[in-house]
Each structure stands twice: as structure tokens, then as C-alpha cells.
Motif scaffolding. Structure first.
Motif, PDB file in Angstrom:
ATOM      1  N   GLY A   1      25.221  40.128  43.582  1.00  0.00           N
ATOM      2  CA  GLY A   1      26.250  40.193  44.598  1.00  0.00           C
ATOM      3  C   GLY A   1      27.558  39.576  44.155  1.00  0.00           C
ATOM      4  N   VAL A   2      27.850  39.629  42.847  1.00  0.00           N
ATOM      5  CA  VAL A   2      29.050  39.031  42.269  1.00  0.00           C
ATOM      6  C   VAL A   2      30.050  40.120  41.919  1.00  0.00           C
ATOM      7  CG1 VAL A   2      29.999  37.687  40.347  1.00  0.00           C
ATOM      8  CG2 VAL A   2      27.791  37.065  41.332  1.00  0.00           C
ATOM      9  N   LYS A   3      31.295  39.965  42.368  1.00  0.00           N
ATOM     10  CA  LYS A   3      32.367  40.841  41.928  1.00  0.00           C
ATOM     11  C   LYS A   3      33.013  40.219  40.701  1.00  0.00           C
ATOM     12  CE  LYS A   3      36.707  43.104  43.202  1.00  0.00           C
ATOM     13  NZ  LYS A   3      37.746  43.283  44.253  1.00  0.00           N
ATOM     14  N   ALA A   4      33.025  40.969  39.596  1.00  0.00           N
ATOM     15  CA  ALA A   4      33.625  40.502  38.347  1.00  0.00           C
ATOM     16  C   ALA A   4      34.936  41.226  38.126  1.00  0.00           C
ATOM     17  CB  ALA A   4      32.673  40.761  37.180  1.00  0.00           C
ATOM     18  N   GLU A   5      35.976  40.477  37.725  1.00  0.00           N
ATOM     19  CA  GLU A   5      37.284  41.054  37.423  1.00  0.00           C
ATOM     20  C   GLU A   5      37.788  40.477  36.106  1.00  0.00           C
ATOM     21  OE1 GLU A   5      39.898  41.625  41.184  1.00  0.00           O
ATOM     22  OE2 GLU A   5      38.714  39.798  41.521  1.00  0.00           O
ATOM     23  N   LEU A   6      38.435  41.332  35.306  1.00  0.00           N
ATOM     24  CA  LEU A   6      38.940  40.937  33.994  1.00  0.00           C
ATOM     25  C   LEU A   6      40.377  41.405  33.825  1.00  0.00           C
ATOM     26  CD1 LEU A   6      35.947  42.243  31.811  1.00  0.00           C
ATOM     27  CD2 LEU A   6      36.141  39.979  32.862  1.00  0.00           C
TER      28      LEU A   6
END
Length: 489
Positions: free
Chosen positions: A141-146
């Protein structure tokens, strides 16, 4: 498509001054070509020609496990094992993985993601644009952004409310095609930095000069206070420890995200030292404003893509074209730190440059087309690339053939630096040391084969005017054709 191409040519006069009324990044799909790209094509969280190339790593083959297929990111995959900060051809690593729950320190295999920290994802939850990437990791349930600047990667992870939110810094584990980690070191310092280095060996090490490993350095900061931390080596965990060295080394941080759910990480990268990685981070990204960095990266991409304005054509045709331009702008990439230091050719001693020092010269692949396009669209960068090639000659005694991070593979055919440089010279780019260029070209063209690292079968070529077949399916014809082209130039 012919009319589209002719329209491009007719608009060449405006390529240095036109600006696009719409964001051309809308026409770029970084996932195109990833099934066979190896490392080249999928690095969306990067800026043009940048050192920092952040991207998810899916790892594992789909299809022929012995073939030349993507093993960094493959759009056919549905699970992610982490987010690498170095993402290159045969070189990669420094993986960060966000998880929730019981601590796991190694990625799970493709066929059993739950056996490690690998997480599944849906394509509908994935966004890939030049300068930005995001995805929802379903298992946590983690949103990852780069996103990134030239030498600094920026991660933002939005966790669910949890007492067991983890950031895994996996430094010493094999990642994709980078080959095995030869050594690694990582420390969570008392003042809150995560720093260290990793040495990787390319998979196809037999084509390199002996000992051609690549060492990468990093320095990272996290914008939230961890509740606890520890180190690990593979699956062995050392709770409360701050440092580990060796293959499989890593550290983890655990957070309570019930009050604050987002955790940001900025990470400076370098090929010379931890100190320079820290300097790169402090210089390029002194703050923690993820959205500001993302906007700046998008602006840089739109500026470079706007060198060519396409008229007409369908949306799909524009996507094909601008995705191709996007691929053009990934490599070569800068190698020097903000203070001008870089690893010199083959000796890997620390050199210094006042301009841009470039690396990843796939010259046999690029001298026929990429070279000319770079000369037409990005002449100042092209001059820096040629000056880099001449510096490599000064440092190593040979023009580059297929160089990676200060190491020469001497793979592929011919003597490709010659047509690359001459094409630019013939088109008017002459602000480089012509005498040294000619000296370097002549050395490759005249040195006897037993001493010639660029043309090992030069003796037969000198005496016969061609390269004779020695065994079935050898490269004699390719070699001779490439020598003809280089000598004509």
C-alpha cells in the motif's frame, strides 16, 4: 511517416529557438522498447544526459533467459523488487525498497514475490514520464515516486498509517544485469546520513580489460526521523547496528507513519568518492522539495525535446518520434562531479575537467546516426563529447571504442571514433584539438595488428587490402568494411 520526416527537415532552421506550445513530454512513453533494452531505455526519473538514473527494477527474464533481454525494467513484468539509483548498461545498484510489516532484507523471486520484499503492481497505477516515475506497490500500500537532478536522485514514499514502515537500503546485492556485487559498504551515520559504495562486475566481464569492475559511491539523507534502524548482510539482520561491509551489505530504517505518512530520500551519486557524492547532493539539492525538483526535470526535458517541432502526424506517430528523441538524450551521460572530478580512463585516478566529461560511448552503434543528429541539434554537447574522446586518448593511448565509466570494452567492430569525429568536423564543429584528433586516428589506422587494440587484424588488412575469413561465421567482413569507412574518413 515520410511526410513527417520531411516536415522535420523543413523546420531545422528553428531548432535552436523554437519553444513548444504543449509539453512534448506528453508524447514520450519510456516503457517503449523495454523488453529488449537491457539498460538503455527505461530511466524516467532522470534529466537529459544526467548521471542519476532512477527507475524501478523488475529483474528477471521473460522469455530466453540467455538472451539479450531487459533485466533492469521490463514493461511485461507485474512486480518490482526496488528502485535503483544507478541504472546503466551492465552497471547498476544502490537499491531502495519501501515495505510495511515484518522486516525482509532480500527481494523475492519472480515466481514467489512474498518470499522477499518484491511487490506486485498494476499497470493502471504506474506513471512513467521523462523526469518522473510513480507506482503503487500493492503488497504494501505504498505509493513510490522518483525524480532527479543531474547527480542527485529524489525518492518520495507515501506509506499507509503503520508502526512498521521500512526503508531497505540494499547496497551489496546483485541487481539485474549489473552482475554480482564484488564488495560493498554502507553506514547510517550518527548525524543521519546513509553513505557508502558498491563495486559491481559486469556480466560480460570477458569483453573488458582485466579487472574492469565499476565502483559507485552514494550519500543519502532522509527527511523523517526513524524509530529504529539496523544493518543486514543478505538475510542476516543486526538490529541497532549502523554499518555493514561486504557482499549483501545493507541498512534499514523503520518509521512510525501514523502521524506523518510520507518519507523523502535524496541521494547524491558519484563515481569518485563518498565525499563527492555528498558534495553533489548538497550543491544540487540542498532542500527537500520533491515537487520543485520534478517540475525542473520536466522543464529540462521539454526544452531539449523542443529542438525539433513536429507538424502533422498522428498522436501515435508523435509518440514514436519523441520517445526516440528521449532515448537519444539518455546517453552518453555526464561522469564528472560538481567540482569537475571524474575517474580517468583505465587508471581510474581522479582527474579534473572544467567542462562536461561524458561516458557510455556505444560508438559502433551511434556513429552512423546519433552522431549526426547530436551535431545538428545539440552542437555544444557534441563538442564536449568529442573533447572527452580526445581526453580518453590522452589518458589511455587509444580513442574510445565501447567505453563504460572509465573502462574500455574494445567490443564490437571497427574504429568508430574516426567517423564520429570527422562527421562533426565536416559539419563545422571544429572547436577541439584537431592535431591530437588526427594523431589519435592515425595511430589506430597504422599500428601493427599485434599492438593495435582497435584493429587487431590490421596486418592482413595492410597486406591484402581486406580481412580474410579465418573460421566460419567470424567477423572478417564486418571488420574490413568498418576499416574502409574509418580510413575513408
Amino acid at each position: 511517416m515520410n511526410r513527417l520526416f520531411l516536415s522535420l527537415i523543413s523546420l531545422a532552421a528553428c531548432m535552436t529557438s523554437c519553444t513548444s506550445p504543449e509539453p512534448l513530454t506528453d508524447y514520450v512513453d519510456p516503457r517503449i522498447g523495454t523488453a529488449h533494452s537491457r539498460w538503455f531505455f527505461f530511466t524516467p526519473a532522470a534529466v537529459p544526459f544526467g548521471m542519476a538514473k532512477l527507475a524501478p527494477t523488475t529483474d528477471g527474464h521473460l522469455g530466453n533467459p540467455g538472451g539479450w533481454q531487459a533485466v533492469g525494467y521490463d514493461a511485461r513484468h507485474t512486480s518490482i523488487e526496488g528502485f535503483a539509483n544507478f541504472h546503466e548498461f551492465q552497471v547498476g545498484g544502490v537499491v531502495i525498497a519501501p515495505t510495511v510489516g515484518a522486516l525482509q532484507t532480500v527481494p523475492g523471486p519472480l515466481d514467489d514475490p512474498e518470499a522477499g520484499y518484491r511487490s506486485r503492481f498494476d499497470k493502471k497505477d504506474e506513471v512513467a514520464r521523462p523526469g518522473y516515475y510513480s507506482v503503487l506497490l500493492k503488497d504494501y500500500g505504498v505509493k513510490a515516486e522518483l525524480t532527479a537532478t543531474e547527480r542527485v536522485g529524489f525518492h518520495r514514499y507515501t506509506f499507509p498509517a503503520s508502526e512498521e514502515a521500512n526503508l531497505i537500503f540494499n547496497i551489496g546485492t546483485k541487481m539485474g544485469e549489473s552482475g554480482p556485487a564484488r564488495d560493498a559498504s554502507v553506514t547510517f551515520t550518527e548525524d543521519g546520513r546513509i553513505e557508502g559504495w558498491v563495486v559491481t562486475e559486469p556480466v560480460y566481464v570477458d569483453i573488458y580489460q582485466k579487472g574492469a569492475v565499476v565502483k559507485m559511491y552514494f550519500s543519502a539523507l532522509v527527511d523523517a526521523e526513524p524509530a529504529s534502524w539496523g544493518a543486514f548482510c543478505g538475510e542476516e539482520v543486526f538490529a541497532g547496528e549502523r554499518s555493514r561491509t561486504g557482499v549483501g551489505a545493507g541498512v534499514y530504517l523503520r518509521f512510525d507513519t501514523r502521524a506523518r505518512r510520507d518519507v523523502g530520500v535524496k541521494i547524491g551519486l558519484s563515481y569518485t568518492s563518498v565525499e563527492n557524492a555528498r558534495l553533489n547532493m548538497n550543491t544540487e539539492q540542498p532542500g527537500f522539495d520533491f515537487d520543485k525538483v520534478r517540475t525542473a526535470a520536466s522543464t529540462m526535458w521539454n526544452k531539449d525535446l523542443s529542438k525539433v517541432q513536429v507538424e502533422g502526424g498522428t498522436k501515435d506517430e508523435k509518440t514514436i518520434f519523441y520517445t526516440g528523441m528521449y532515448h537519444l538524450l539518455i546517453h552518453p551521460n555526464i561522469l564528472q562531479d560538481v567540482n569537475g572530478e571524474y575517474p580517468m580512463m583505465e587508471s581510474l585516478k581522479v582527474g579534473h575537467t572544467t567542462g562536461n566529461r561524458y561516458t557510455v560511448f556505444s560508438l559502433w552503434d551511434t556513429y552512423r546516426n546519433v552522431s549526426t543528429l547530436m551535431t545538428l541539434l545539440y552542437p555544444e554537447r557534441q563538442l564536449d563529447i568529442i573533447r572527452t574522446m580526445l581526453d580518453m586518448y590522452r589518458e589511455n593511448g587509444w580513442l574510445p571504442k565501447w567505453e563504460l565509466y572509465g573502462r574500455e570494452t574494445f567490443t564490437m567492430e571497427g574504429d568508430p571514433s574516426i567517423p564520429y569525429i570527422v562527421d562533426a568536423w565536416m559539419r563545422g564543429l571544429r572547436d577541439f584539438d584537431e592535431q591530437t584528433a588526427y594523431e589519435a586516428m592515425r595511430k589506430g589506422a597504422t599500428t601493427p595488428g599485434e599492438f593495435n587494440l582497435l584493429r587487431p587484424d590490421a596486418n592482413d588488412y595492410f597486406s591484402k587490402g581486406y580481412v580474410p575469413l579465418r573460421e566460419q561465421y567470424d567477423n572478417s567482413v564486418s571488420h574490413a568494411l568498418e576499416y574502409y569507412i574509418a580510413d575513408w574518413n
